[in-house]
Scaffold this active site. Structure first.
Site, PDB file in Angstrom:
ATOM      1  N   GLU A 147       2.388   4.049  -6.881  1.00  9.77           N
ATOM      2  CA  GLU A 147       1.347   4.307  -7.878  1.00  9.77           C
ATOM      3  C   GLU A 147       0.034   3.644  -7.471  1.00  9.77           C
ATOM      4  O   GLU A 147      -0.003   2.454  -7.133  1.00  9.77           O
ATOM      5  CB  GLU A 147       1.807   3.759  -9.238  1.00  9.77           C
ATOM      6  CG  GLU A 147       0.792   3.897 -10.351  1.00  9.77           C
ATOM      7  CD  GLU A 147       1.300   3.364 -11.681  1.00  9.77           C
ATOM      8  OE1 GLU A 147       0.608   3.561 -12.703  1.00  9.77           O
ATOM      9  OE2 GLU A 147       2.387   2.733 -11.715  1.00  9.77           O
TER      10      GLU A 147
ATOM     11  N   LYS B 115      -1.345  10.871 -14.631  1.00  9.28           N
ATOM     12  CA  LYS B 115      -0.410  10.144 -15.490  1.00  9.28           C
ATOM     13  C   LYS B 115      -0.732  10.394 -16.966  1.00  9.28           C
ATOM     14  O   LYS B 115      -1.861  10.200 -17.413  1.00  9.28           O
ATOM     15  CB  LYS B 115      -0.488   8.651 -15.175  1.00  9.28           C
ATOM     16  CG  LYS B 115       0.552   7.786 -15.878  1.00  9.28           C
ATOM     17  CD  LYS B 115       0.460   6.353 -15.374  1.00  9.28           C
ATOM     18  CE  LYS B 115       1.534   5.456 -15.975  1.00  9.28           C
ATOM     19  NZ  LYS B 115       1.444   4.075 -15.432  1.00  9.28           N
TER      20      LYS B 115
ATOM     21  N   CYS C 181       5.315   6.125 -13.018  1.00 11.17           N
ATOM     22  CA  CYS C 181       5.735   4.895 -13.701  1.00 11.17           C
ATOM     23  C   CYS C 181       6.149   5.104 -15.161  1.00 11.17           C
ATOM     24  O   CYS C 181       7.194   5.672 -15.446  1.00 11.17           O
ATOM     25  CB  CYS C 181       4.634   3.856 -13.547  1.00 11.17           C
ATOM     26  SG  CYS C 181       5.196   2.139 -13.705  1.00 11.17           S
TER      27      CYS C 181
END
Length: 233
Positions: free
Chosen positions: A47, A118, A154
């Site tokens: 990430e 994200k 994540c």
């Protein structure tokens, strides 16, 4: 994956030099070459690897558009090695309102396949993602020669609805890049196993390792089978 297809994956479990896109990309190139030498079909980076998870205010100046200079270089490497590459990065939206996203780019031998922003930003102590990034608004599934794959970043994995959406859209493999903090090792193993068992597809997890400012990352990159078994760690 597609019937009879096999896939060799390289997980580049690395730290980053904060705010130094060039240095981080050069190091990534070394690992892409290494993955190619080991006959990998896909290599994943953590990430926000391109800038570093804790680049913080530096994202204003270092976030890049997609397509852009880094994706152009990755496309060249992907074609050269006949390989897919997943790279975490801060992405600049060039059109108004010029937002920045915690994103990843996905490239392959055919060029830039797409990007994913994200959706679930960690914005609770000590995480400040919502200060620097806008939330993503899409849940894309991408076609590859191995079948359809999905991508998460994540905290996205902690929300079963998103992963289920990918499965309903036909994903056969879920790729997860992360900056998972030290102390959350057991939670991550449980979470990835649950998402795989719920949706009957494998999960591939690539995490950051080392320290950035006051954050420590545990690494622990792994592959989880569709039945929830950790097969490689």
């Amino acid at each position: 994956m597609a019937t009879g297809a096999t896939l060799t994956v390289g997980l580049a479990q690395l730290n980053s030099e904060l705010g130094n896109n060039g240095a981080n990309l050069r190091r990534a190139e070394e690992y892409i070459d290494r993955a190619a030498s080991e006959s990998c079909d896909l290599v994943m980076f953590p990430e926000l690897y391109l800038q570093g998870y804790r680049a913080d205010e530096l994202f204003v100046d270092t976030a890049e558009p997609v397509p852009g200079p880094t994706t152009a270089r990755l496309e060249t490497l992907a074609r050269q090695h006949d390989m897919y590459i997943v790279m975490g990065m801060g992405r600049l939206e060039e059109s108004f309102p010029h937002l920045i996203y915690n994103s990843l780019c996905f490239v392959g031998p055919e060029g830039l396949i797409g990007c994913y922003d994200k959706v679930h930003l960690g914005t609770f102590h000590p995480y400040m993602e919502g200060v620097y990034f806008a939330p993503g608004r899409r849940a894309p599934v991408f076609n590859t020669r191995f079948g359809r794959v999905s991508l998460q970043i994540c905290y996205d994995s902690w929300f079963p609805e998103l992963t289920r959406t990918y499965a309903v859209k036909g994903s056969l493999l879920n790729l997860v890049i992360s900056a998972g903090p030290s102390g959350s090792e057991d939670q991550w193993k449980t979470m990835l196993r649950a998402r795989s068992m719920e949706n009957a597809f494998p999960s591939v997890y690539c995490n950051t390792v080392g320290k950035q400012k006051d954050f420590s990352f545990f690494g622990g990159s792994k592959i989880v089978s569709a039945s929830g078994k950790v097969t490689t760690e």
